[in-house]
Structures are given as structure tokens and as C-alpha cells.
Motif scaffolding. Structure first.
Motif, short mmCIF file in Angstrom:
data_model
loop_
_atom_site.label_atom_id
_atom_site.label_comp_id
_atom_site.label_asym_id
_atom_site.label_seq_id
_atom_site.Cartn_x
_atom_site.Cartn_y
_atom_site.Cartn_z
N VAL A 1 42.62 35.70 37.37
CA VAL A 1 43.06 37.01 36.85
C VAL A 1 43.79 36.80 35.52
O VAL A 1 44.15 35.67 35.15
N SER B 1 38.71 36.02 50.68
CA SER B 1 37.71 36.96 50.19
C SER B 1 36.32 36.55 50.68
O SER B 1 36.12 35.42 51.11
N GLY C 1 41.57 33.75 43.07
CA GLY C 1 41.12 34.79 42.15
C GLY C 1 41.60 34.44 40.75
O GLY C 1 42.78 34.16 40.55
N GLN D 1 37.01 32.87 42.04
CA GLN D 1 36.24 34.09 41.75
C GLN D 1 36.81 34.79 40.52
O GLN D 1 38.04 34.92 40.38
N ASP D 2 35.93 35.22 39.65
CA ASP D 2 36.37 35.96 38.47
C ASP D 2 36.84 37.34 38.88
O ASP D 2 36.06 38.16 39.37
N GLN D 3 38.12 37.59 38.75
CA GLN D 3 38.68 38.92 39.06
C GLN D 3 39.47 39.44 37.86
O GLN D 3 40.40 40.21 38.00
N THR D 4 39.07 38.97 36.66
CA THR D 4 39.77 39.39 35.44
C THR D 4 39.40 40.80 35.03
O THR D 4 40.16 41.46 34.33
N GLY D 5 38.21 41.22 35.45
CA GLY D 5 37.73 42.53 34.99
C GLY D 5 37.19 42.47 33.58
O GLY D 5 36.85 43.51 33.00
#
Lengths: 111, 466
Positions: B307, B450, B305, B394-398
Motif C-alpha cells: 500500500v 486474503s 498488502g 498483493q498490490d493494494q496501492t490502487g
């Protein structure tokens, strides 16, 4: 062709035939007789009653006769064809009941 | 009173019924009212009358009296459809007047409601292109810019996802179901195409960038690529990230992944074809020549992820893209260079927008990448290749919106996730991936499991003859 209204015989029409088996009746008399012979479960309204009467008249199963008591009311009588049809329908229903009883769908001594 | 109400109800029965039995029916109701007294009895009487009316009145309209049926039958010609005669008298003048008044009121009310419902005038139906909830929209097919050429078929598209016709008025700002009649878009396919196995031994090349980014070279409708595996063409057609392509390669036959190279030359008469349109055309070509069938599915697998290292803080080389800055995705390749230009703008970001591209590095050991106007997800897609991560990122930075970035690192092959902690210790010539991400972009990788969407090849064959 317009749909035949008595094929199969509706229960209201059959009850009217049964109501006329013993004596001639006018509309209100038929309604009361049907209510009595069905234990109150069938209460024919004017629309259903006279619609059925008209169909039975057109098929020759009942006939209009001269009233004895009240000349203003139309009185109806079961014809031979009507009697024959009522017997046939009763036989058919009796057969259905015998099958239902044999299959134990219906319990008790109904027939 | 009750008798009058029932008399009014009787008027709703057909004339032939009223004439024959109206008085009888009314007499029957009088009799019942006389005999059935008390509140409960009266209530039951009215329940009976209403139930009887509801069932018998509509049915009576379907009953044709023998007398009238006979008249109608006499007028019917064999095999010719005709109406049944339900009434034997013409309507009275009063009936005609009432029918006219009621019809006018109904039409007027409908027009007013349609005109004002939702604030969308009826005019939108006549080609104005507005798409209102519950309205029917007619989008005329034209031969103007952006509109598909060809036949003039139209198709009816039901409620559901919006159908957008390029060049047609926008359908934004509407909610709810709608029915659109839109011009049918012709299938996007190359007009001519040649697929053959590479025999030249030249190096792999293509006249447009085949990666998932938006960088593109206008080619006037030509597609030329040589000495590339089928896997690369599939990656281009389905806009796969390098990680997605690598995952697919593990499950396809060897000749698809790397074993055989192909030259594909194709052309479309649509000279202003976009990169995404060319991808769609490539999908059609692969389906036709390689019998390629694919589907997408979600699988649970280890991922990284991406982040924020510290909440709310971006690194110095990651900035939100300013929409006001000029941003061109059309990459102008120098004919002699055959490689993307590396012009940069202030901050060291590449001049060209829309895709991750290589930039001149500080030392030969290092690799430098940059991009402008891309989503963080696009950055995440290139990271597995940079650090040899072996799993998707996976982009999970928001972070929403688009960003500009520059990232310079020493691309050290990674053997296991635990190596991440040793990056700074083992790389003396420059930062490894994790260190560079943290220091330059303010991002870090977190190992987790995930659901990942992957492409799966259901069927593929060696190509058919041209």
C-alpha cells in the motif's frame, strides 16, 4: 398422414357426443346443451364447436340429418358408432374415477 | 357491428372451414348475441369468441379435410416427400396482389431497419470487419502478417467474450451480443521439441528470460534451456510469479521442484513468435511430454498488502511511466555476456521496459532492481523473494497505469513479520526491504489475510520419450 383429431378423444368432442345422446341438435343447441351439462364450465366457441363437429362427422360418430324446425340450420344426430364411443369413453373415465377414489385422491361419492 | 367484426375474424380461418361452417358459426354468434344481453354477458361473449379464435384458428390450419387429404394421397408416390393439399382452388388475383405488396413492404422494412440499426451499414457483413451489436461478422482468413497459417477451416463463435483474430479488424467499440465467424486459429505448438534429463553438469541457462515479465529476446523461433527443474519450465509456461512458483513447489513431488533437471530444445517455424506465444507452446509441450494438468484456485492465506505509505504520495524512485518515452522490451543479449545489459536512462531506470531487472549496485552488500513501464502488481510479485517474506504480496496501492522504479536494498532474510520493524536497526550497511520501500518508493507492507489465486498441479509424470 394428418394427425388423427379424435385419438385421444378431446373433451369437447366427448361433450358434443353426450349432448346428442337424447336428441338431435343444431350447433347452437349443442353449445347450450354442453354449457348446461358442464355447469357452465365449458362454453364452446364457434371455432372449436364446428371443428369438433367436422372431425366427428369425418369419423362417422355423428351424422347430419334433415332439420325439423329450421331448415336453414344443420342438425346433427349421434350414430351407433358415436354412441358406442361415448359409452366406452364414459366407462374409461369411470375407471379413472374409481382409481382416484381408491387412492384417496378424490373424496366424496362422485361415481 | 359485433357481427361484422366476427365476420372479419372468420376470414382468417382456412377456406374449407369457412365454406363448410362459416354461415353456421355466424348464426351461432347471432344467436348468442340475441340471448346474452347486458354488458357483462356481452363482455363474456367476446372473451369466449377471442379465446376460441386464438386456439381454433391456428389448429384449423393443421387439419387437412378428408376430402383434400384423399386427393393428396392419390398424388403421393411411395416414400417420396410431398406437400399436403390444403386448398382446392387457386388463389384469387386480389390475394396475389396483396401478398406481393405485403412481402415487398416486409422486405423493405427489414432492409431499412438492418441498414440503420445502431448506425452500422449492411456492408459490414461483407468482410468489412466491423463488429456491431447483433450483427454477423465475417472475418476472412488471409495469409497476411499476424494471421495464422494452415488450414482454411472456419468456426462459428457465439455471443460471449470477444474473439480476437490477430491481424483481423478490431472489434472494439461495440456492445451487446454478437455472432462472429472467425478463422480458426491453429493450436500453438512447437514444430519440433526435445526433452531430456540433464547430464552435462553445466549451469542452468536459457536463451530467453523465463520470468513472468515481458522482457524477451527474439530467437527466430528457437527455445533452448538447460539444466532447469520442471518447476522452472512450468513457471515460464504459466507466467507464474516467484511467489506462485514457490507455493506450487511446496505441493509437487520433489523431482518436479528441484530433484531432476531437464534440457529442453524446441523450435517453431513461426520466426516472429512472441514470448506469450512461446509460453502457450511450452504449455502444450509440458502437457504432451509430462502429462501435466494444472488448475487455478483461490485460497485464503496470510499475505502482505502493498500500500501507499502516505495517501497520494509516491516515493522519489517511483514515477508514472511516460508513454512518450521510447520503450523496448526486446532484450539484446550480448553473445559473450549471456546476461541482460544494464544500460540505464535518466533517473537511473533501466533502458529496457516490461520487466524487473538487476542493476549495478552501490556496494557489494546491496541489491539494486529497476523496471520501466510495469504495473505495480509486477513489482509486488518480486518482493517476496527480496525480503524472504514467506508469503505473497498483493498490490493494494490502487495505482493504475504503468510505472518506472528503482529500488536498492540489503536483502536480509526475514524470519517473521515482526522483523519488519527492526529492519532499520539491524541493517547498518543499507536499508532493508521495508525501509527501502518506504523511503524510495513511498510504499509499505501490511500483514493481512486474503484470498490468493494459486496454481495447483493435478497430474504430472516423468517425460515420455522424444
Amino acid at each position: 398422414m394428418p394427425k388423427r383429431r379424435l385419438d385421444p378423444l378431446p373433451s369437447a368432442a366427448f361433450q358434443i357426443l353426450l349432448a346428442l345422446v337424447e336428441e338431435d341438435q343444431h350447433g347452437y343447441g349443442i353449445m347450450r346443451q354442453v354449457k348446461e351439462q358442464t355447469g357452465g364450465s365449458m362454453r364452446l366457441g364457434p371455432g372449436t364447436l364446428y371443428s369438433s363437429i367436422q372431425a366427428l362427422l369425418e369419423e362417422g360418430l355423428i351424422a347430419e340429418v334433415e332439420a325439423k324446425e329450421d331448415a336453414r340450420r344443420r342438425t346433427y344426430r349421434l350414430t351407433r358408432a358415436g354412441h358406442k364411443l361415448a359409452c366406452a369413453e364414459a366407462e374409461r373415465l369411470a375407471g379413472v374415477l374409481r382409481v382416484a377414489r381408491a387412492r384417496r385422491v378424490l373424496r366424496g361419492d362422485y361415481v | 357491428m359485433s357481427e361484422k367484426i366476427y365476420a372479419l375474424m372468420l376470414r382468417l380461418y382456412p377456406t374449407h372451414f369457412r365454406r363448410m361452417y362459416g354461415e353456421e358459426a355466424l348464426q351461432l354468434v347471432r344467436d348468442r348475441m340475441r340471448d346474452e344481453r347486458g354488458l357483462w354477458a356481452k363482455a363474456r361473449l367476446w372473451w369466449d369468441l377471442l379465446a376460441d379464435f386464438a386456439t381454433s384458428a391456428p389448429r384449423e390450419y393443421g387439419n387437412v379435410p378428408v376430402r383434400l387429404a384423399g386427393v393428396a394421397a392419390g398424388r403421393r408416390m411411395g416414400g417420396v416427400p410431398s406437400f399436403w393439399i390444403l386448398e382446392d382452388e387457386p388463389m384469387r388475383v386480389g390475394t396475389w396482389v396483396w401478398a406481393s405488396v405485403l412481402s415487398l413492404m416486409l422486405v423493405g422494412t427489414s432492409a431499412v431497419l438492418m441498414d440503420h440499426a445502431g448506425g452500422h451499414p449492411l456492408g459490414s457483413f461483407a468482410g468489412a470487419g466491423r463488429n456491431a451489436a447483433g450483427q454477423v461478422q465475417w472475418v476472412p482468413k488471409e495469409s497476411g502478417a499476424g494471421m495464422p497459417q494452415g488450414d482454411s477451416d472456419v468456426e462459428l463463435v457465439g455471443s460471449g467474450p470477444r474473439t480476437h483474430t490477430p491481424g483481423a479488424p478490431s472489434s472494439t467499440g461495440s456492445t451487446g451480443n454478437s455472432i462472429q465467424v472467425v478463422a480458426a486459429e491453429p493450436k500453438l505448438e512447437f514444430d519440433v521439441a526435445s526433452v531430456k534429463q540433464s547430464k552435462s553438469g553445466d549451469g542452468p541457462n536459457a536463451n530467453i528470460p523465463l520470468g513472468p515479465g515481458d522482457m524477451y529476446v527474439p530467437t527466430g523461433g528457437n527455445f533452448v534451456a538447460k539444466n532447469l527443474s520442471l518447476s522452472v519450465y512450468i513457471m515460464f509456461a504459466y507466467k507464474m510469479s516467484p511467489g506462485e512458483a514457490a507455493a506450487m513447489d511446496e505441493e509437487v513431488p520433489g523431482w518436479v521442484a528441484t530433484g531432476e533437471k531437464y534440457d529442453i530444445t524446441a523450435k517453431t517455424d513461426k520466426h516472429d513468435v512472441t514470448k506469450d506465444e512461446m509460453r502457450t507452446m511450452m504449455q502444450a509441450l509440458l502437457a504432451e511430454r509430462f502429462k501435466l494438468v494444472m488448475h487455478r484456485e483461490t485460497r485464503q492465506m496470510p499475505v502482505y498488502g502493498l500500500v501507499l505509505a502516505k495517501a497520494g504520495i509516491l516515493g522519489p524512485k517511483l514515477v508514472a511511466h511516460l508513454a512518450s518515452e521510447p520503450c523496448d522490451t526486446a532484450l539484446q543479449l550480448a553473445e559473450e555476456q549471456k546476461a541482460p545489459p544494464t544500460d540505464t536512462v535518466a533517473g537511473g531506470f533501466p533502458k529496457v521496459c516490461g520487466g524487473v531487472m538487476g542493476l549495478p549496485e552501490s556496494t557489494p552488500e546491496m541489491t539494486k532492481l529497476g523496471a520501466r513501464n510495469i504495473h505495480i502488481g509486477q513489482l509486488a510479485q518480486v518482493l517476496p523473494g527480496l525480503g524472504n517474506l514467506g508469503r505473497p504480496v498483493q498490490d493494494q496501492t490502487g495505482l493504475t497505469g504503468t510505472y518506472d522504479f528503482v529500488l536498492e536494498l540489503v536483502p536480509v532474510p526475514r524470519l517473521a513479520p515482526t522483523d519488519a520493524a527492526n529492519d532499520s536497526a539491524t541493517n547498518t550497511v543499507g536499508p532493508g526491504l521495508e525501509q527501502a520501500l518506504r523511503q524510495q518508493l513511498g510504499l509499505k507492507l501490511e500483514s493481512k489475510k486474503s484470498g490468493v489465486e494459486v496454481w495447483v498441479v493435478d497430474h504430472v509424470e516423468r517425460p515420455t520419450q522424444n
